[in-house]
Write a protein that holds these residues in place. Sequence first.
Motif, PDB file in Angstrom:
ATOM      1  N   ALA A  39       0.789  -1.229   0.000  1.00 25.18           N
ATOM      2  CA  ALA A  39       0.000   0.000   0.000  1.00 25.18           C
ATOM      3  C   ALA A  39       0.823   1.281   0.000  1.00 25.18           C
ATOM      4  N   ASP A  40       2.148   1.199   0.120  1.00 30.53           N
ATOM      5  CA  ASP A  40       2.903   2.446   0.140  1.00 30.53           C
ATOM      6  C   ASP A  40       2.889   3.088  -1.243  1.00 30.53           C
ATOM      7  N   THR A  41       3.080   4.391  -1.276  1.00 29.64           N
ATOM      8  CA  THR A  41       3.009   5.143  -2.529  1.00 29.64           C
ATOM      9  C   THR A  41       4.285   5.963  -2.705  1.00 29.64           C
ATOM     10  N   GLY A  42       4.495   6.431  -3.924  1.00 26.77           N
ATOM     11  CA  GLY A  42       5.698   7.192  -4.220  1.00 26.77           C
ATOM     12  C   GLY A  42       6.938   6.324  -4.212  1.00 26.77           C
ATOM     13  N   VAL A  43       6.775   5.069  -4.557  1.00 27.74           N
ATOM     14  CA  VAL A  43       7.854   4.088  -4.473  1.00 27.74           C
ATOM     15  C   VAL A  43       8.061   3.380  -5.813  1.00 27.74           C
ATOM     16  N   VAL A  44       9.158   2.639  -5.881  1.00 30.46           N
ATOM     17  CA  VAL A  44       9.472   1.833  -7.053  1.00 30.46           C
ATOM     18  C   VAL A  44       9.120   0.385  -6.750  1.00 30.46           C
ATOM     19  N   VAL A  45       8.334  -0.224  -7.622  1.00 30.72           N
ATOM     20  CA  VAL A  45       8.026  -1.652  -7.530  1.00 30.72           C
ATOM     21  C   VAL A  45       9.015  -2.340  -8.463  1.00 30.72           C
ATOM     22  N   CYS A  46       9.945  -3.064  -7.866  1.00 35.21           N
ATOM     23  CA  CYS A  46      11.046  -3.625  -8.652  1.00 35.21           C
ATOM     24  C   CYS A  46      11.169  -5.117  -8.392  1.00 35.21           C
ATOM     25  N   TYR A  47      11.333  -5.886  -9.463  1.00 35.77           N
ATOM     26  CA  TYR A  47      11.583  -7.318  -9.343  1.00 35.77           C
ATOM     27  C   TYR A  47      12.056  -7.846 -10.686  1.00 35.77           C
ATOM     28  N   ASN A  48      12.688  -8.971 -10.656  1.00 26.33           N
ATOM     29  CA  ASN A  48      12.990  -9.741 -11.851  1.00 26.33           C
ATOM     30  C   ASN A  48      12.874 -11.209 -11.463  1.00 26.33           C
ATOM     31  N   SER A  49      12.279 -12.003 -12.322  1.00 25.56           N
ATOM     32  CA  SER A  49      11.959 -13.394 -11.998  1.00 25.56           C
ATOM     33  C   SER A  49      12.831 -14.364 -12.779  1.00 25.56           C
ATOM     34  N   VAL A  50      13.304 -15.377 -12.064  1.00 24.16           N
ATOM     35  CA  VAL A  50      14.153 -16.406 -12.660  1.00 24.16           C
ATOM     36  C   VAL A  50      13.717 -17.776 -12.161  1.00 24.16           C
ATOM     37  N   ALA A  51      14.076 -18.804 -12.909  1.00 30.50           N
ATOM     38  CA  ALA A  51      13.805 -20.169 -12.490  1.00 30.50           C
ATOM     39  C   ALA A  51      14.739 -20.581 -11.357  1.00 30.50           C
ATOM     40  N   ASP A  52      15.927 -20.021 -11.343  1.00 32.70           N
ATOM     41  CA  ASP A  52      16.945 -20.301 -10.339  1.00 32.70           C
ATOM     42  C   ASP A  52      17.936 -19.142 -10.394  1.00 32.70           C
ATOM     43  N   VAL A  53      18.611 -18.855  -9.302  1.00 27.35           N
ATOM     44  CA  VAL A  53      19.546 -17.718  -9.310  1.00 27.35           C
ATOM     45  C   VAL A  53      20.672 -17.898 -10.318  1.00 27.35           C
ATOM     46  N   LYS A  54      20.920 -19.112 -10.763  1.00 27.16           N
ATOM     47  CA  LYS A  54      21.961 -19.309 -11.785  1.00 27.16           C
ATOM     48  C   LYS A  54      21.571 -18.656 -13.118  1.00 27.16           C
ATOM     49  N   TYR A  55      20.304 -18.297 -13.281  1.00 24.48           N
ATOM     50  CA  TYR A  55      19.838 -17.651 -14.507  1.00 24.48           C
ATOM     51  C   TYR A  55      19.803 -16.129 -14.419  1.00 24.48           C
ATOM     52  N   VAL A  56      20.301 -15.569 -13.340  1.00 24.65           N
ATOM     53  CA  VAL A  56      20.338 -14.111 -13.204  1.00 24.65           C
ATOM     54  C   VAL A  56      21.183 -13.540 -14.335  1.00 24.65           C
ATOM     55  N   LYS A  57      20.642 -12.552 -15.020  1.00 25.81           N
ATOM     56  CA  LYS A  57      21.328 -11.900 -16.145  1.00 25.81           C
ATOM     57  C   LYS A  57      21.726 -10.484 -15.741  1.00 25.81           C
ATOM     58  N   ASP A  58      22.969 -10.147 -15.957  1.00 30.55           N
ATOM     59  CA  ASP A  58      23.458  -8.817 -15.588  1.00 30.55           C
ATOM     60  C   ASP A  58      22.616  -7.707 -16.194  1.00 30.55           C
ATOM     61  N   VAL A  59      22.206  -7.875 -17.430  1.00 29.70           N
ATOM     62  CA  VAL A  59      21.507  -6.804 -18.136  1.00 29.70           C
ATOM     63  C   VAL A  59      20.213  -6.377 -17.443  1.00 29.70           C
ATOM     64  N   VAL A  60      19.537  -7.285 -16.759  1.00 30.51           N
ATOM     65  CA  VAL A  60      18.285  -6.923 -16.091  1.00 30.51           C
ATOM     66  C   VAL A  60      18.325  -7.071 -14.574  1.00 30.51           C
ATOM     67  N   SER A  61      19.339  -7.729 -14.020  1.00 33.89           N
ATOM     68  CA  SER A  61      19.273  -8.059 -12.599  1.00 33.89           C
ATOM     69  C   SER A  61      20.491  -7.727 -11.743  1.00 33.89           C
ATOM     70  N   THR A  62      21.604  -7.374 -12.320  1.00 31.43           N
ATOM     71  CA  THR A  62      22.813  -7.217 -11.519  1.00 31.43           C
ATOM     72  C   THR A  62      23.509  -5.902 -11.815  1.00 31.43           C
ATOM     73  N   PRO A  63      23.953  -5.167 -10.816  1.00 32.84           N
ATOM     74  CA  PRO A  63      23.601  -5.339  -9.416  1.00 32.84           C
ATOM     75  C   PRO A  63      22.258  -4.690  -9.138  1.00 32.84           C
ATOM     76  N   ASN A  64      21.467  -5.330  -8.330  1.00 29.03           N
ATOM     77  CA  ASN A  64      20.139  -4.817  -7.985  1.00 29.03           C
ATOM     78  C   ASN A  64      20.056  -4.655  -6.478  1.00 29.03           C
ATOM     79  N   VAL A  65      19.540  -3.518  -6.029  1.00 29.50           N
ATOM     80  CA  VAL A  65      19.493  -3.249  -4.592  1.00 29.50           C
ATOM     81  C   VAL A  65      18.092  -3.344  -4.004  1.00 29.50           C
ATOM     82  N   MET A  66      17.091  -3.616  -4.822  1.00 28.93           N
ATOM     83  CA  MET A  66      15.737  -3.692  -4.280  1.00 28.93           C
ATOM     84  C   MET A  66      14.906  -4.717  -5.038  1.00 28.93           C
ATOM     85  N   CYS A  67      13.967  -5.320  -4.310  1.00 29.39           N
ATOM     86  CA  CYS A  67      13.069  -6.296  -4.924  1.00 29.39           C
ATOM     87  C   CYS A  67      11.874  -6.465  -3.998  1.00 29.39           C
ATOM     88  N   ILE A  68      10.714  -6.602  -4.571  1.00 21.71           N
ATOM     89  CA  ILE A  68       9.500  -6.911  -3.817  1.00 21.71           C
ATOM     90  C   ILE A  68       8.758  -8.022  -4.550  1.00 21.71           C
TER      91      ILE A  68
END
Length: 133
Positions: free
Chosen positions: A23-52
């Motif tokens: 319910a908070d406002t004025g915020v960034v809703v940030c996430y990226n979804s993977v099947a496993d952390v081994k599939y993390v891609k730098d272009v969309v996920s690294t380094p990332n400091v926030m996720c919900i």
Amino acid sequence: MGYKVTPEDIRNHPSITAARDSADTGVVVCYNSVADVKYVKDVVSTPNVMCINPVNWHTDATPAILNDTITVTLDPQANVLVVKGFDGSYLPNILDILNVGDYHGAEPWLYSECLRKNIRQRTESFRTAKSRR
């Protein structure tokens, strides 16, 4: 949504604030979804400091069930969502980067109902806060 916010982004734009709940406002809703952390891609996920997690709106590793068969869990080290029970093999491979264990291209569809409900919730939260001023 579905993209990283880097430490540099935060340094250059200190007004960027991560969503902490549904319910908070004025915020960034940030996430990226993977099947496993081994599939993390730098272009969309690294380094990332926030996720919900857009299924339960938690910022910790509390798992959430989506459509009775999919479990979505935030990995706090990688700041990505790990999705189990979803077969993304039918998704088109985009430049050998996306949709090969990284579900960036499926996120709008995957979380559409959760996002639709949350847009209404955040709008109401904003209106309520505004009327109190």
